[in-house]
Design a protein around this motif. Structure first.
Motif, short mmCIF file in Angstrom:
data_model
loop_
_atom_site.label_atom_id
_atom_site.label_comp_id
_atom_site.label_asym_id
_atom_site.label_seq_id
_atom_site.Cartn_x
_atom_site.Cartn_y
_atom_site.Cartn_z
N GLU A 1 -92.31 -27.87 -35.48
CA GLU A 1 -91.32 -28.54 -34.90
C GLU A 1 -91.02 -27.36 -34.04
OE1 GLU A 1 -87.14 -31.01 -35.60
OE2 GLU A 1 -88.25 -30.54 -37.25
N LEU A 2 -90.27 -27.71 -32.84
CA LEU A 2 -89.74 -26.63 -32.04
C LEU A 2 -88.63 -26.36 -32.16
CD1 LEU A 2 -91.65 -27.38 -28.53
CD2 LEU A 2 -92.14 -25.25 -29.93
N SER A 3 -88.04 -24.92 -31.82
CA SER A 3 -86.86 -24.26 -31.97
C SER A 3 -86.27 -23.85 -30.54
CB SER A 3 -86.57 -23.30 -32.76
OG SER A 3 -85.37 -22.92 -32.95
N LYS A 4 -85.07 -24.20 -30.41
CA LYS A 4 -84.41 -23.70 -28.96
C LYS A 4 -84.15 -22.14 -29.11
CE LYS A 4 -82.82 -27.66 -26.66
NZ LYS A 4 -81.43 -28.30 -25.93
N LYS A 5 -83.85 -21.80 -30.24
CA LYS A 5 -83.45 -20.32 -30.72
C LYS A 5 -84.68 -19.39 -31.06
CE LYS A 5 -79.27 -22.00 -32.34
NZ LYS A 5 -78.17 -22.36 -33.37
#
Length: 189
Positions: free
Chosen positions: A121-125
């Motif tokens: 799951e990708l993160s924007k941070k």
């Protein structure tokens, strides 16, 4: 940094007419075949899988609900984003109880490579790096990729990023990423 755009991949029909495959990448072998191949397949009809003797497969449903695989007589339900490893030479039959599916296929020559698929799951941070021997495929959502010397580039759905240790590309965004690792088999492993 290398990006393989899904929209530019040619759809090749299966021999049995049950779907099409788009090859993302492969590594050739001395015998003229290949040691590994990563592809995305659209499965539109139930039927037999092509046999790949001497190969191992990791199959992951990336679109659709469910694929029922019968591998050498044992039925295995495959749900979205849950990789399943099996012998590429095994008698394999697919059923589509909930309709068409799309899958990510990693096929490796048993004596040469071991393939792995992880769903992240990708993160924007926090960016996810893609290392040498890896491909990252955007399965869902919005993401950008960059290395230290470039501006961020948008990724489309099913676009793939080729990993590098020298200047590892990093993926940032929201959604899900498949990280495919292709590890060489060494003597003693």
């Amino acid at each position: 940094m290398q990006i393989i755009r899904f929209a530019e991949l040619k759809a090749e029909p299966w021999r049995n007419g049950g779907g099409v495959t788009r090859e993302i990448a492969r590594q050739g072998a001395a015998d003229g075949g290949w040691d590994w191949r990563v592809s995305i397949a659209d499965v539109a009809k139930a039927g037999d899988f092509s046999a790949f003797p001497g190969m191992e497969r990791v199959l992951t449903v990336v679109e659709g609900e469910l694929l029922l695989l019968t591998v050498d007589g044992a039925e295995q339900p495959l749900e979205k984003y849950r990789p399943f490893r099996f012998d590429g030479g095994a008698a394999t039959v697919a059923k589509l109880p909930t309709g068409d599916i799309r899958d990510l296929n990693v096929i490796t020559r048993t004596a040469a490579f071991k393939g792995y698929t992880s769903i992240i799951e990708l993160s924007k941070k926090r960016a996810h790096p893609v290392f040498e021997g890896q491909l990252a495929v955007l399965l869902q959502g919005q993401a950008t990729v960059r290395d230290s010397g470039t501006e961020p580039l948008e990724l489309g759905r099913y676009d793939a990023v080729v990993g590098s240790d020298a200047d590892s590309p990093e993926v940032l965004g929201r959604g899900f990423l498949a990280v495919v690792s292709l590890d060489p088999v060494t003597a003693g492993n």
